[in-house]
Scaffold this active site. Structure first.
Site, mmCIF file in Angstrom:
data_model
loop_
_atom_site.group_PDB
_atom_site.id
_atom_site.type_symbol
_atom_site.label_atom_id
_atom_site.label_comp_id
_atom_site.label_asym_id
_atom_site.label_seq_id
_atom_site.Cartn_x
_atom_site.Cartn_y
_atom_site.Cartn_z
ATOM 1 N N GLU A 86 38.110 42.129 49.318
ATOM 2 C CA GLU A 86 38.363 40.772 48.831
ATOM 3 C C GLU A 86 37.082 39.951 48.678
ATOM 4 O O GLU A 86 36.884 39.285 47.669
ATOM 5 C CB GLU A 86 39.383 40.057 49.710
ATOM 6 C CG GLU A 86 40.779 40.675 49.659
ATOM 7 C CD GLU A 86 41.351 40.813 48.252
ATOM 8 O OE1 GLU A 86 40.841 40.163 47.322
ATOM 9 O OE2 GLU A 86 42.300 41.601 48.080
ATOM 10 N N HIS A 97 39.228 44.690 40.923
ATOM 11 C CA HIS A 97 39.678 45.503 42.056
ATOM 12 C C HIS A 97 39.801 46.983 41.697
ATOM 13 O O HIS A 97 39.780 47.833 42.576
ATOM 14 C CB HIS A 97 41.046 45.021 42.556
ATOM 15 C CG HIS A 97 40.975 43.999 43.644
ATOM 16 N ND1 HIS A 97 40.147 44.128 44.738
ATOM 17 C CD2 HIS A 97 41.660 42.844 43.841
ATOM 18 C CE1 HIS A 97 40.324 43.090 45.542
ATOM 19 N NE2 HIS A 97 41.227 42.284 45.017
ATOM 20 N N GLU A 100 51.205 45.496 49.483
ATOM 21 C CA GLU A 100 50.131 45.040 50.359
ATOM 22 C C GLU A 100 50.673 43.884 51.197
ATOM 23 O O GLU A 100 51.312 43.000 50.647
ATOM 24 C CB GLU A 100 48.925 44.553 49.552
ATOM 25 C CG GLU A 100 47.766 44.204 50.473
ATOM 26 C CD GLU A 100 46.498 43.786 49.726
ATOM 27 O OE1 GLU A 100 46.506 43.716 48.489
ATOM 28 O OE2 GLU A 100 45.510 43.512 50.420
ATOM 29 N N GLY A 120 49.216 35.316 44.600
ATOM 30 C CA GLY A 120 48.844 34.935 43.246
ATOM 31 C C GLY A 120 49.077 36.120 42.322
ATOM 32 O O GLY A 120 49.761 36.018 41.321
ATOM 33 N N ALA A 121 48.499 37.259 42.720
ATOM 34 C CA ALA A 121 48.615 38.451 41.899
ATOM 35 C C ALA A 121 48.256 39.655 42.748
ATOM 36 O O ALA A 121 47.656 39.502 43.807
ATOM 37 C CB ALA A 121 47.671 38.359 40.703
ATOM 38 N N MET A 122 48.632 40.850 42.264
ATOM 39 C CA MET A 122 48.410 42.050 43.054
ATOM 40 C C MET A 122 47.851 43.159 42.180
ATOM 41 O O MET A 122 48.380 43.439 41.110
ATOM 42 C CB MET A 122 49.743 42.451 43.704
ATOM 43 C CG MET A 122 49.693 43.725 44.512
ATOM 44 S SD MET A 122 48.610 43.560 45.954
ATOM 45 C CE MET A 122 48.022 45.247 46.076
ATOM 46 N N GLU A 123 46.789 43.781 42.690
ATOM 47 C CA GLU A 123 45.986 44.703 41.881
ATOM 48 C C GLU A 123 46.502 46.136 41.844
ATOM 49 O O GLU A 123 45.705 47.052 41.597
ATOM 50 C CB GLU A 123 44.557 44.701 42.437
ATOM 51 C CG GLU A 123 44.377 45.378 43.818
ATOM 52 C CD GLU A 123 44.385 44.428 45.001
ATOM 53 O OE1 GLU A 123 44.941 43.322 44.878
ATOM 54 O OE2 GLU A 123 43.837 44.782 46.062
ATOM 55 N N ASN A 124 47.805 46.399 42.065
ATOM 56 C CA ASN A 124 48.324 47.769 42.031
ATOM 57 C C ASN A 124 47.668 48.565 40.911
ATOM 58 O O ASN A 124 47.586 48.090 39.781
ATOM 59 C CB ASN A 124 49.831 47.763 41.777
ATOM 60 C CG ASN A 124 50.541 46.737 42.613
ATOM 61 O OD1 ASN A 124 50.474 46.760 43.821
ATOM 62 N ND2 ASN A 124 51.193 45.787 41.946
ATOM 63 N N GLU A 151 41.793 40.697 39.635
ATOM 64 C CA GLU A 151 42.659 41.873 39.845
ATOM 65 C C GLU A 151 42.107 43.071 39.064
ATOM 66 O O GLU A 151 42.165 44.191 39.545
ATOM 67 C CB GLU A 151 44.102 41.574 39.423
ATOM 68 C CG GLU A 151 44.737 40.349 40.107
ATOM 69 C CD GLU A 151 44.593 40.315 41.609
ATOM 70 O OE1 GLU A 151 44.543 41.391 42.241
ATOM 71 O OE2 GLU A 151 44.508 39.202 42.186
#
Ligand SMILES: [Zn+2]
Length: 873
Positions: free
Chosen positions: A324, A305, A123, A265-269, A302
């Site tokens: 978001e 999401h 992303e 910060g973090a990624m919701e894959n 996350e």
């Protein structure tokens, strides 16, 4: 100079092809990775159109359609695109073989190396650095991924979804392979791959329907002991989403990987979250109470999401707030439910005002739904996230909680597996909330203006007391900017209000009610019992019911009254903040204010008496001085150094005047200080506040206590001690900082807070100290956290950064240019430290301008270029 090409919402056209499935094959070698993609492609119409795929820094080896290799006339290739001419008109299979080099990729986008492991960030537009693909969120596919690598170097191979196969390769014993399948269609920005030497901590969660979910947290060796808090947080989030929204997790396993080098910060894959390690690795020894709560909320964010973002995604990046804003709203509600709704609201509002309102005042102000951008990476802003969440909150308030939940459920039902827009969201929520749309109690079209208008709306409030009839008339007016036709629109502004009897303070005369200001002007009439001799005290925008600024004719007496008596946490805190801002402002303007200061101190003393044992956390919040950026917003010509000094001298004067009260208070709270989080956090918080005031007031015993607590206390206490000593530049400050460094020098996550501390602490050495930190053997240029700690910390070091010789600004400019060469995303975010240059007094303004021009003249990335041009405009 580069010309910046912008992308416009109005130009949106749906992609002419569907890609129902993608098989990806990764062959990880020593210095490159072979990537083979096979995509099933279905043209949407019978008319032929070229197939355009995005790609960046990919070495193309071959292309074939249905098994036939294309010759060079059948496609063309540029730095960013692959165009295949006249592809078949019926469904076909496109196979592309290519090679990428993640080992020299420092951008932290696409596939890259972090501490010896390969990881991804796709992303917003990182997938095009992995393989040729449309790389847009409205193309959803089912993914199957095979990864092969050397087993000794990359024992762990991860991707989205469920594990289908793993084993050794027949022809080569040193290599192994694994196959992952994700049964849910997803956009490519949610693709993830991780390969490396990682240790696994696992746990289980059972859903309300009885399904067993494997929780797997992957960390570097030695970090396993710091994962329990993250696991607990994830379980709480899973349970909350089932209980509150009826949303169950859908895969068999949920994986989280902690990565040191990460831009976000973090990624919701989907099924494989990748986290900045500082947001996973935390316990009460290494993280403060605030940080523990932050980890809990980001893990939850996350996770949430999975439905709001992954199962239902954004049609295009203009809809970023669709996922978001809604997900921030959900994580805020989660934290409010788990802890204290009142305190969470204050924390969120304070953040919004210091960062989002500041953004609205500067050159990068934009709507929650912008209509054009150059680099989408620059739109991951507080406006999209935090203001976006405020819009959802208003919607919930206007509709009512129960109906709102029906609305959200309808949205999820309608758009599951699809890509949606913010209009789709509002429309389906309204349809789900009301049996008939005409029953909706507010003007939906006017509400939508919140998405399209940039800036912070303003509301003017005035009162008229009709003593003969015991009626309080309140007049509301929304300020509409008539200079711009586009912005000249009425909004729907929900206002929660109540009012109090001046004589019987604790009793509201009017229970909390909602007024919807949906016209330019509106009058409210409050009938007051005839026994009331004086005008009641009005309490408005309770709970910060709309993200607006307001001006009212409430008097200082009214604010003092609300500060002491209001039963709404937010209004009570906000009244104190207003009084403090007034006091600091008058100090800066050298106006006489001793009466107000004395009355305020008296009110503080009363609050300490009332709140010390029953709500120490709230008491500490009440005693917190307004944020620097809120103070800056009070002035037309900002003099940052004077604001900093006056704010500090006000704190010193409070400290001296309430010295005795604080000493008594500190004895009364000690009993609960060592309880395990979340217990005892109020006591720890107020202890930090007490230490800060007492240290500023010159209490030598407290300074010693602070140094002594560095070695063996919880991180909350340790950092409270450091913070209390920070403004002093004393021997104790140096001693405490050194002790802290010595204990934590081998823990990079904790050490970042030391870098930030040293960079932001006032020191006579000025920028030399920053230069030393940047060349410190423990400083890691590739870690955005470390860069943000030092350069971000330096921007908060008011006396050094804003020093009138302009050295601080020039130094910052040089460093941003350096960072931009290796990490454009981090650099373009750092540039924002200059965004308010026009609001400063002449000298600062000129020097800041010179520094921005220096960045502008350098050879910089398009991300940073866009920000610099906006700031200069
Ligand atoms: Zn998010």
């Amino acid at each position: 100079m580069l010309t910046q090409k912008s992308i416009k919402l109005a130009d949106y056209i749906s992609y002419p092809f569907l890609i129902p499935s993608i098989n990806l094959d990764f062959n990880i070698g020593k210095d490159s990775v072979g990537v083979q993609s096979s995509m099933i492609i279905k043209p949407k119409s019978t008319e032929s159109s070229n197939l355009i795929l995005q790609g960046c820094q990919i070495n193309l080896l071959s292309i074939s359609i249905d098994g036939n290799e294309l010759n060079s006339e059948e496609y063309s290739i540029t730095d960013n695109e692959l165009i295949i001419y006249n592809p078949p008109l019926l469904e076909f299979e496109l196979k592309i073989k290519s090679q990428i080099d993640p080992f020299s990729n420092t951008s932290l986008e696409g596939l890259y190396l972090s501490s010896g492991m390969l990881t991804t960030q796709c992303e917003a537009e990182g997938f095009r650095r992995i393989c040729y693909h449309p790389d847009r969120p409205d193309v959803l596919s089912i993914y199957k991924v095979r990864i092969e690598a050397d087993k000794a170097v990359y024992p762990i191979l991860l991707s989205n979804g469920n594990n289908k196969y793993s084993g050794k390769l027949n022809n080569n014993n040193q290599r192994h392979e694994i196959i992952w399948e994700d049964p849910f269609p997803k956009p490519c920005y949610l693709f993830a791959l991780v390969a490396g030497e990682l240790n696994l901590v696992s746990d289980k969660y059972i859903t309300n329907s009885g399904r067993l979910i494997d929780i797997k947290i992957y960390v570097e060796s030695g970090d396993e002991k710091y994962t329990q808090h993250a696991i607990n947080s994830l379980k709480k989030a899973m349970q909350w989403d089932e209980d509150k929204y009826g949303l169950e997790y859908d895969l068999d396993e949920y994986k989280i990987v902690a990565v040191r080098h990460f831009n976000m910060g973090a990624m919701e894959n989907k099924g494989l979250n990748i986290f900045n390690s500082k947001l996973v690795l935390a316990d009460s020894r290494t993280a403060t109470d605030d940080e523990l709560e932050r980890v809990e909320s980001v893990i939850a964010h996350e996770y949430f999401h999975n439905w709001t973002g992954n199962r239902i995604t954004c049609r295009d990046w203009f809809q970023l707030s669709l996922k978001e804003g809604l997900t921030v709203f959900r994580d805020q509600s989660f934290t409010a439910d788990l802890h204290s709704a009142g305190l969470k609201r204050i924390e969120d509002v304070s953040f919004l005002r210091n960062f989002q309102f500041a953004e609205d005042q500067g050159p990068t102000s934009h709507a929650v739904k912008p209509n054009e951008y150059v680099a989408i990476d620059n739109f991951y802003t507080t406006t999209i996230y935090e203001k976006g969440a405020e819009l959802i909150r208003m919607l919930e308030l206007l509709i009512g909680q129960e109906k709102f939940m029906n609305g959200v459920n309808n949205y999820i039902k309608t758009f599951d597996g699809k890509a949606a827009t913010t209009e789709d969201f509002i429309d389906s929520v309204i349809k789900g909330a009301y049996s008939e749309e005409k029953n909706c109690t507010f003007d939906v079209e006017k509400f939508q203006n919140w998405y399209y208008k940039s800036g912070t709306p303003e509301v003017q409030i005035s009162q008229e007391w009709d003593s003969t009839n015991s009626i309080l008339n309140v007049f509301f007016e929304q300020k509409i900017d008539i200079s711009s036709t586009n912005q000249n629109k009425e909004m729907v502004i929900p206002i929660l209000y109540s009012c109090y009897s001046r004589e019987k303070a604790c009793q509201p005369i009017e229970e909390e009610k909602l007024l919807v200001l949906d016209k330019n002007k509106r009058k409210l009439q409050i009938n007051v019992p005839s026994s009331e001799r004086n005008a009641p005290v009005l309490s408005i925008f309770r709970g910060f019911s709309s993200p607006v600024r307001w001006k009212s004719d409430l008097s200082i007496d009214d604010y003092l009254f609300l500060f002491l008596n209001d039963n709404d946490y937010f209004t009570r805190w906000d009244s104190g903040q207003l009084l403090m801002r007034e006091i600091i402002k008058s100090r800066i303007k050298k106006e006489e204010n001793s009466l107000l200061e004395d009355r305020f101190i008296l009110a503080i003393k009363q609050s300490i008496k009332h709140l010390e044992t029953n709500d120490p956390f709230f008491l500490s919040t009440l005693l917190t001085i307004p944020g620097f950026s809120e103070l800056e917003a009070l002035f037309e010509n900002v003099d940052p150094i004077t604001i900093y000094r006056e704010s500090l001298s006000f704190q010193i004067s409070i400290g001296i005047k309430i010295l005795q009260d604080l000493r008594i208070l500190s004895k009364n709270i000690l009993l609960n200080i060592n309880q395990t989080w979340p217990l005892g956090k109020g006591e720890r918080k107020i202890l930090g506040t007490i230490w800060s005031f007492l240290a500023l007031a010159g209490d030598t015993k407290v300074k010693r206590n602070c140094v002594d607590s560095i070695a063996n206390s919880s991180m909350t206490i340790v950092r409270a001690a450091l913070d209390a000593l920070k403004p002093l530049d004393s021997n104790e400050t140096k001693e405490a900082s050194y002790l802290f460094y010595d204990i934590w020098k081998d823990n990079p996550v904790v050490l970042d807070s030391w870098f930030a501390y040293e960079a932001s602490r006032p020191s006579k050495q000025g920028i030399d100290i920053i230069e030393n930190l940047l060349s410190h053997p423990k400083f890691d240029w590739k870690a955005p956290n470390a860069i943000r700690a030092v350069l971000g910390g330096f921007s908060k070091n008011i006396e050094s950064f804003h020093s009138l010789e302009g050295q601080g600004y020039l130094f910052m400019a040089e460093k941003i240019i350096e960072v931009d060469k290796i990490n454009p995303i981090t650099a373009s975010r750092m540039v924002k430290v200059f965004s308010k240059w026009k609001t400063y007094i002449e000298l600062n303004k000129e020097e800041m301008h010179t520094a921005i021009l220096k960045i502008n003249k350098a050879n910089i990335s398009s991300n940073t270029r866009e920000m610099v041009e906006l700031i200069l405009k």
